[in-house]
Design a protein around this motif. Sequence first.
Motif, PDB file in Angstrom:
ATOM      1  N   LEU A  93       3.192  -7.978  -5.474  1.00  0.00           N
ATOM      2  CA  LEU A  93       3.568  -6.571  -5.388  1.00  0.00           C
ATOM      3  C   LEU A  93       4.795  -6.257  -6.209  1.00  0.00           C
ATOM      4  O   LEU A  93       5.025  -5.120  -6.565  1.00  0.00           O
ATOM      5  N   LEU A  94       5.621  -7.271  -6.504  1.00  0.00           N
ATOM      6  CA  LEU A  94       6.919  -6.944  -7.086  1.00  0.00           C
ATOM      7  C   LEU A  94       6.985  -7.155  -8.578  1.00  0.00           C
ATOM      8  O   LEU A  94       7.877  -6.622  -9.220  1.00  0.00           O
TER       9      LEU A  94
ATOM     10  N   PHE B 285      -1.008 -14.091  -9.705  1.00  0.00           N
ATOM     11  CA  PHE B 285      -0.440 -14.491  -8.424  1.00  0.00           C
ATOM     12  C   PHE B 285      -1.400 -14.176  -7.287  1.00  0.00           C
ATOM     13  O   PHE B 285      -1.453 -14.894  -6.293  1.00  0.00           O
ATOM     14  N   LEU B 286      -2.175 -13.105  -7.441  1.00  0.00           N
ATOM     15  CA  LEU B 286      -3.181 -12.804  -6.422  1.00  0.00           C
ATOM     16  C   LEU B 286      -4.228 -13.908  -6.359  1.00  0.00           C
ATOM     17  O   LEU B 286      -4.682 -14.299  -5.279  1.00  0.00           O
TER      18      LEU B 286
ATOM     19  N   LEU C 254      -4.863  -1.591  -4.541  1.00  0.00           N
ATOM     20  CA  LEU C 254      -6.076  -2.324  -4.186  1.00  0.00           C
ATOM     21  C   LEU C 254      -5.771  -3.794  -3.933  1.00  0.00           C
ATOM     22  O   LEU C 254      -6.347  -4.415  -3.024  1.00  0.00           O
ATOM     23  N   MET C 255      -4.865  -4.359  -4.712  1.00  0.00           N
ATOM     24  CA  MET C 255      -4.499  -5.763  -4.466  1.00  0.00           C
ATOM     25  C   MET C 255      -3.815  -5.897  -3.114  1.00  0.00           C
ATOM     26  O   MET C 255      -4.013  -6.886  -2.396  1.00  0.00           O
ATOM     27  N   ALA C 256      -2.998  -4.901  -2.750  1.00  0.00           N
ATOM     28  CA  ALA C 256      -2.334  -4.963  -1.450  1.00  0.00           C
ATOM     29  C   ALA C 256      -3.354  -4.845  -0.320  1.00  0.00           C
ATOM     30  O   ALA C 256      -3.198  -5.485   0.727  1.00  0.00           O
TER      31      ALA C 256
ATOM     32  N   VAL D  97       0.829  -1.199   0.000  1.00  0.00           N
ATOM     33  CA  VAL D  97       0.000   0.000   0.000  1.00  0.00           C
ATOM     34  C   VAL D  97       0.863   1.247   0.000  1.00  0.00           C
ATOM     35  O   VAL D  97       0.583   2.218  -0.687  1.00  0.00           O
ATOM     36  N   LEU D  98       1.964   1.216   0.761  1.00  0.00           N
ATOM     37  CA  LEU D  98       2.758   2.432   0.896  1.00  0.00           C
ATOM     38  C   LEU D  98       3.781   2.608  -0.212  1.00  0.00           C
ATOM     39  O   LEU D  98       4.170   3.719  -0.523  1.00  0.00           O
TER      40      LEU D  98
END
Lengths: 103, 141
Positions: free
Chosen positions: B3-4, B14-15, A33-35, A23-24
Amino acid sequence: MAVSLQHYLVLSALLFSLGIYGVLGRRNVIVLLMAVEILLNAVNIAFVALSRFVVPAVVTGQVFAVFVITVAAAEVTVGLAIVMAVYRRRSTVDIEQIDLMRW
Amino acid sequence: MVLLLRDLFRAALFLITFFLGIAGLYITLQADFLAAVQVLIYVGAVAVLILFAIFFTRQVQQGNPPNRFRWPALVVAALVFIALAGVLANTPWAISQEAPPAYSTGALADALFHQWVLPFEIASVLLLAALVGAIALGKEE
């Protein structure tokens, strides 16, 4: 070794901190949003694990997890609607460029 | 990985794997109905919505770049993990030896419709509000 409550809780803490980094520290709004979904799933694991190990007969943790899933689904819907509206106007999903409300 | 990864589409896949993994964890915690709900709603609706949004806002050059706050974000995430994991692993939880119900659906329905019926109704109003809001926000001028 048996999988105990502490394992589930440390996993939940790990996922929560990964979600906080997402998020950050990321620029794309959809990754944000996924985070947030990762954050909500992390607390769901904590709820369900605590419910199963501390008070197994009453499934209160699972009830809360159901509500969290509901709220997450509603929030993703509205969040993505906002993202699409902003994209239609500004043609970007980079939060460093969508700073309309920043000083 | 979510995230990466640079490619957003792969990150969304991956989600989906993440959600399926969480559903598996629910099954190990004897929360079978919740695992089914997780797959249905998260994989079936939330992930599909996110994929729609990714295809709609496709920016192949940038993809998934990090923020200018990435190092503070890393530090904050590490601190949060140390604090949370430290507290959670070192608390003396009162672990009970009872067995959980064999099928959680009945117990969940009992709780949802007797003790937690008011939040249940409010959640349905919330869903209605989200629906109306999303439609209102998605309309073209």
